[in-house]
Design an enzyme around this catalytic site. Structure first.
Site, PDB file in Angstrom:
ATOM      1  N   SER A 260       0.796  -1.230   0.000  1.00  0.00           N
ATOM      2  CA  SER A 260       0.000   0.000   0.000  1.00  0.00           C
ATOM      3  C   SER A 260       0.826   1.277   0.000  1.00  0.00           C
ATOM      4  O   SER A 260       0.247   2.375  -0.060  1.00  0.00           O
ATOM      5  CB  SER A 260      -0.958   0.008   1.203  1.00  0.00           C
ATOM      6  OG  SER A 260      -2.024  -0.891   0.985  1.00  0.00           O
TER       7      SER A 260
ATOM      8  N   LYS B 166      -0.024   3.702  -2.696  1.00  0.00           N
ATOM      9  CA  LYS B 166      -1.054   4.739  -2.594  1.00  0.00           C
ATOM     10  C   LYS B 166      -0.467   6.123  -2.369  1.00  0.00           C
ATOM     11  O   LYS B 166      -1.174   7.124  -2.537  1.00  0.00           O
ATOM     12  CB  LYS B 166      -2.040   4.367  -1.493  1.00  0.00           C
ATOM     13  CG  LYS B 166      -2.868   3.134  -1.851  1.00  0.00           C
ATOM     14  CD  LYS B 166      -3.550   2.515  -0.657  1.00  0.00           C
ATOM     15  CE  LYS B 166      -4.206   1.196  -1.084  1.00  0.00           C
ATOM     16  NZ  LYS B 166      -4.583   0.355   0.056  1.00  0.00           N
TER      17      LYS B 166
ATOM     18  N   SER C 105      -6.231   3.773   3.988  1.00  0.00           N
ATOM     19  CA  SER C 105      -5.591   2.899   3.008  1.00  0.00           C
ATOM     20  C   SER C 105      -6.626   2.143   2.174  1.00  0.00           C
ATOM     21  O   SER C 105      -6.441   0.972   1.825  1.00  0.00           O
ATOM     22  CB  SER C 105      -4.642   1.898   3.696  1.00  0.00           C
ATOM     23  OG  SER C 105      -3.733   1.344   2.779  1.00  0.00           O
TER      24      SER C 105
END
Length: 390
Positions: A63, A66, A128
């Site tokens: 993640s 992101k 997230s």
């Protein structure tokens, strides 16, 4: 890279900046040993890497991806291409691949709902949310695949040479990878380009659809100087964290890949921050576009041109050394018009104990047009004798 070779690299790095006697006086200990696959410690002002271990190794970023998704979103807001309150539709792809049923981190966006861009940014950064990431990607580029192309072009512009993105979320893909060094570069861009949206990264929780979720960056609770950035985790990637903190006017950035738990990624990051703030300091000697001198110009409509730097001149060194650096400005005495703004006309050296430790280009801060025929002929004569006498 084993810790012995890593320590040798650190010693070599420091020796480039500091004389033997100065280094002995500073007494910098060996860098901390981190239980991580890869890590980087960077000074945010200069972009200088202070410590690294396997920093360029291509690894799954999970993640941390992101960070790029959110960064592009803020760039589009700044350019006026999208608005913070634009309603973004939640497609079936965003809902199925990133929603609650997917089993991954999610913002819990309802199918076919419409969500403001600003809310999606909070959902991406704090919660997230995979669904939020896909929804924003589709809104910006039309599809997640097209957005991935945009991510890769942006990475290239930032000099992220060991990154390639296949999606907006960081879900596993053999061709989806990044590195600790690249993520530190991205974090630096996020911090510098858009301080307003960077403030989101320090928020400890966010509520959407009556569901409150906490930020997974444990350092936000443990260290008041930490104000970002983002965690990541998959089975393949392990537990990752890109973080930043400010103490006494100095900002450091860390990127840690492949630890074994949420607690471990926080603890290993804290080791880097503690070491960096304790043993290094940075100083900005000159600022971008600051006039440092005036240079003589021949054959131009004016005889003088203002000169300075295209970027801030900041250097990071072991504590006690930056105040010993001596700047020296060197200007080419034979400048001839025409000169464009930003033309290189000399250099600025920073020296320590008589040794140059950094050198940057000196540039014109304004353009100088070519003079008329009579002035050019007269200056040609004067320039001939100037060169003859010098």
């Amino acid at each position: 890279m084993n810790i012995t070779s890593f320590a040798q690299r650190l010693t070599l790095l420091v020796s480039l900046f500091v004389s033997a006697s100065a280094m002995a006086a500073t007494a910098i200990p060996a860098p901390p040993q981190l239980a991580a696959k890869s890590y980087v410690l960077m000074d945010a002002a200069s972009g200088q890497v202070l410590l690294e271990n396997n920093g360029d190794e291509r690894l799954p970023p999970a993640s941390l991806t992101k960070l790029m998704t959110a960064y592009i979103g803020t760039l589009k807001i700044r350019s006026g291409e999208i608005g913070e309150q634009d309603p973004v539709p939640v497609s079936e792809h965003a809902w199925r691949a990133g929603g609650a049923a997917s089993g991954g981190s999610t913002m819990f966006l309802p199918l076919d709902s419409q969500v403001p861009v600003d809310a999606l940014l909070h959902g991406i950064i704090i919660q997230s949310g995979n669904d939020a990431s896909i929804a924003l990607a589709e809104y910006i580029a039309g599809s997640e695949d097209a957005f991935a192309d945009l991510m890769n072009k942006t990475a290239e512009q930032l000099g992220m040479q060991n990154s390639h993105f296949m999606n907006a979320t960081g879900l596993p893909d053999p061709e989806h990878y990044s590195s600790a060094s690249d993520m530190a570069k991205l974090a630096r861009a996020i911090i510098q380009v858009d301080p307003e949206h960077y403030a989101i990264y320090k928020q400890k929780d966010y509520t959407w659809n009556n569901i409150k979720q906490g930020n997974r960056n444990l350092l936000l609770w443990r260290d008041s100087t930490v104000d970002g950035l983002k965690t990541g985790h998959t089975e393949e990637a392990g537990y990752c964290l890109v973080s930043s903190a400010v103490r006494d006017g100095t900002r450091l950035i860390t990127a840690v890949f492949g630890t074994t738990s949420p607690a471990a990624r926080a603890a290993e990051t804290q080791k880097l921050l503690t070491y960096g703030f304790r043993y290094f300091e940075s100083k900005t000697f000159y600022h971008k576009d600051q006039q440092l001198a005036e240079a003589r110009v021949w054959k131009g409509t004016t005889e003088q041109v203002k000169v300075g730097l295209a970027q801030d001149l900041t250097l990071t060194l072991p504590k006690g050394q930056v105040d010993k650096l001596q700047p020296a400005i060197q200007v080419n005495p034979l400048l001839e018009a025409p000169l464009a703004k930003g033309a290189v006309v000399g250099k600025v050296d920073l020296t320590l104990d008589g040794k140059v430790v950094d050198s940057v280009d000196l540039v014109t801060l304004e353009a100088v047009e070519e003079a008329g025929l009579f002035r050019r002929l007269w200056d040609s004569i004067r320039l001939f004798f100037f060169q003859l006498l010098n």
